[in-house]
Design a protein around this motif. Structure first.
Motif, mmCIF file in Angstrom:
data_model
loop_
_atom_site.group_PDB
_atom_site.id
_atom_site.type_symbol
_atom_site.label_atom_id
_atom_site.label_comp_id
_atom_site.label_asym_id
_atom_site.label_seq_id
_atom_site.Cartn_x
_atom_site.Cartn_y
_atom_site.Cartn_z
ATOM 1 N N PHE A 130 0.836 -1.201 0.000
ATOM 2 C CA PHE A 130 0.000 0.000 0.000
ATOM 3 C C PHE A 130 0.867 1.246 0.000
ATOM 4 O O PHE A 130 0.521 2.261 -0.606
ATOM 5 N N TYR A 133 1.614 2.140 -3.408
ATOM 6 C CA TYR A 133 0.541 2.928 -3.998
ATOM 7 C C TYR A 133 0.690 4.400 -3.618
ATOM 8 O O TYR A 133 0.541 5.296 -4.459
ATOM 9 N N VAL A 134 0.982 4.669 -2.343
ATOM 10 C CA VAL A 134 1.117 6.055 -1.893
ATOM 11 C C VAL A 134 2.255 6.748 -2.636
ATOM 12 O O VAL A 134 2.104 7.879 -3.122
ATOM 13 N N GLU A 137 1.315 7.666 -6.061
ATOM 14 C CA GLU A 137 0.484 8.872 -6.123
ATOM 15 C C GLU A 137 1.309 10.129 -5.944
ATOM 16 O O GLU A 137 1.063 11.140 -6.608
#
Lengths: 499, 122
Positions: A130, A133-134, A137
């Motif tokens: 995760f 993912y951060v 972004e």
């Protein structure tokens, strides 16, 4: 231990703050950016040398033990990627000093650039899916910012396509993470290694693997998901194009390499066949697009796509030599793409045109620059003894050993077409005369020419050294490949570290 | 509860894809909003829903007593919502700027970066 991992990550963000506060003074802002990039490079090299000794370096953020806390972990592949990221950062930061004007700096160019480098470094160092993912972004929103600084109509047009398609890919990534968590109950990639292998829901995991293939393939510009790249990469400032070309798609390739060796096993799965054919089609589509385009940056953008195809092919073949070939190609590609895009910027400055059919006369006016570009072009095309040759050799040999004869044939064919594309650029951009004027010579650019040519020359010197002494770098690639295919050391180091 | 959530996610994503295939940039953005909400609900459902058991530790205890709701997917959804709203805010302003600069919200008409063959000057 964890400070070693945190520094390459913290330094770009810490540099972004004064860059933003001094954005009204572009010279100072650029110098702070360069200083920060050099500091990040030093931190990255220290991390790299520690990883060379210890194998894998891991640290838990906030003291929360694995697998519950977020791990930052550097194995050989991550360490290599962080070093070449910071190297590219230094090169483009120096180049930006010659290109970024007051207006662009006031909009925060240098700060956003450093944030982009920080996001890319974070993606390479994280051990939690995760958190990946951060960092994706962070990198994405920084790239949005850089893409539209300047605000010309073309940039807005390119930005709409870029934003739309990349947001779709991040939603897919997020859904995949959610489903993976639902099946396995963990987000730490080292823990996922065991959890996915021992799970009973292998069918569902195959579907989830395809989610990740789509998400990373779109980020990496794999056929048929690459259309955002030629729509957007040729519109912003040249320094921005250079850093995009060098780094952004490579994060997608890195994620494919990491997730499909550590979390999912690619051997014999549906995803392997999918990636193999996608890679072959990507190579063909990329080089065809390069031959069909006339804007210099569009040609180079399509060549990025062709290179991505080779990188994914190495992963899809999944043998130690193939993945080592991919990693060596990755190092070579980051550096040469940065150099080529920066050269495209110099070409446009010297001739005032960006369309190859209208620019020309560069060989007559600046034979030195023409020679440097030719070496860069040959490096990309794969002439021995330059690095492209060693990379393609490893990939072709791995394809033949794995009996992927079509893949080997396509690599060689695409290499031939890449040579054709470089010769087209040389002929139209350098040898034929300028459409309606004279091309300037380098010394007519004034003092800017040192900051613009310096990074290009620096990267080319590195590439030539790498090509003449490939053994060390091929050794690094093979170590990284072994660590990827046998993740026991990685898993043990991450789950065993306590702070 | 999870089957209901799954059906809801399906409906949201179907509606989102229908909107995202539209020419109009604003409809695409509405679709993006729906699909990011769908993705957030996927993460939420993956944590398994429990009724009326918030993940709180009672006074003086070291850990929650009995089984409680899973706190991690809630944290993931919060992060995803924040990231999503930041990106969406940017996309909205970009759409506004695209309308100002390019004069249209029809994405098939936005051909400045990659001109159609007939429009290119030879």
């Amino acid at each position: 231990m964890s400070w070693l991992l945190a520094f390459p990550l913290l330094i770009p963000f810490v540099t972004a703050v004064p860059c933003y506060f001094y954005s009204d003074r572009p010279e100072l802002s650029a110098r702070i950016s360069i200083a920060g990039s050099v500091a990040a490079l030093v931190a990255a090299l220290i991390l790299f040398f520690r990883v060379s000794e210890d194998g894998v370096v891991a640290g838990q953020m906030g003291g929360w033990a694995a697998p519950f806390g977020i791990t930052l972990v550097a194995d050989m592949l991550s360490a290599i990627m962080v070093v070449i990221t910071s190297l590219t950062g230094v090169a483009v930061a120096i180049y930006a000093q010659g290109e970024i004007e007051l207006e662009q700096s006031q909009l925060g160019y240098h700060a956003i650039f450093q944030a982009l480098l920080g996001g890319v470094t974070g993606a390479f160092l994280t051990g939690d899916i995760f958190n990946l993912y951060v960092w994706f972004e962070v990198m994405l929103i920084a790239s949005f910012g850089l893409l539209i600084i300047g605000g010309r109509a073309e940039q807005i047009d390119g930005a709409v396509k870029y934003v739309a398609l990349n947001l779709v890919s991040t939603i897919l990534f997020l859904s995949g993470i959610g489903l993976l968590y639902g099946v396995t109950g963990t987000l730490n990639m080292a823990d996922l290694n065991a959890a996915v292998a021992n799970s009973e829901k292998q069918g569902l995991l195959t579907v989830i693997a395809i989610f990740f293939v789509f998400a990373f393939a779109m980020k990496a510009a794999v056929f048929p998901l690459y259309s955002w790249l030629p729509a957007a990469y040729h519109t912003p400032a040249f320094a921005v194009s250079a850093v995009f070309a060098a780094l952004l798609t490579k994060v997608g390739v890195y994620s494919l390499l990491r997730v499909f060796t550590l979390v999912f096993d690619l051997e014999g799965s549906f995803a392997q066949g999918l990636l193999l054919w996608a890679a072959i089609l990507t190579m063909l589509a990329g080089v065809t697009g390069a031959l069909a385009s006339t804007d210099i940056r569009k040609v180079l953008s399509y060549q990025i796509i062709a290179s991505i195809g080779s990188l994914v092919l190495g992963l899809a073949i999944y043998s130690p030599l193939a993945i080592a070939g991919s990693i060596f190609y990755l190092i070579h590609n980051v550096l040469v793409k940065g150099a080529l895009f920066m050269s495209a910027g110099v070409m446009t400055k010297l001739t005032g045109e960006s369309d190859l059919r209208r620019m020309g006369g560069l060989y007559a006016s600046t034979p030195v620059f023409a020679g440097i570009f030719l070496v860069a072009g040959f490096t990309l095309a794969g002439f021995p003894p330059l690095t492209g040759f060693w990379a393609k050799l490893m990939l072709v040999q791995a394809s033949l050993e794995a009996s992927a004869l079509i893949a080997a044939a396509v690599i060689l064919f695409v290499g031939l077409l890449t040579i054709w594309s470089i010769c087209k650029i040389w002929l139209e951009g350098f040898l034929t005369a300028h459409a309606d004027g004279e091309a300037k010579a380098l010394h007519q650019m004034g003092n800017d020419r040192f900051v613009l040519m310096g990074p290009i020359v620096g990267l080319m010197v590195l590439l030539i050294l790498m090509g003449l002494m490939p053994n060390y770098f091929i050794g690094l690639a093979q170590t990284a490949s072994d660590q990827l295919l046998n993740p026991d050391l990685y898993v043990d180091t991450v789950l065993g570290v306590s702070q | 509860m999870e089957p209901l959530l799954a059906i809801l996610v399906g409906v949201l994503i179907a509606a989102a894809i229908y909107l995202m295939l539209d020419r109009n940039l604003l409809r695409f953005l509405f679709g993006l909003l729906l699909i990011s909400n769908g993705a957030n609900l996927i993460i939420f459902a993956a944590g398994r829903t429990t009724a009326g058991r918030p993940p709180l530790v009672p006074d003086g205890a070291d850990a929650p007593i009995g089984s409680v709701a899973n706190a991690l997917p809630q944290a993931l959804v919060l992060t995803a919502i924040v990231i999503g709203f930041g990106l969406f805010a940017f996309a909205l302003v970009l759409a506004l700027r695209a309308y100002d600069t390019l004069g249209t919200l029809d994405t098939t008409e936005m051909r400045l970066a990659e001109p159609r063959e007939e429009e290119k000057d030879t």
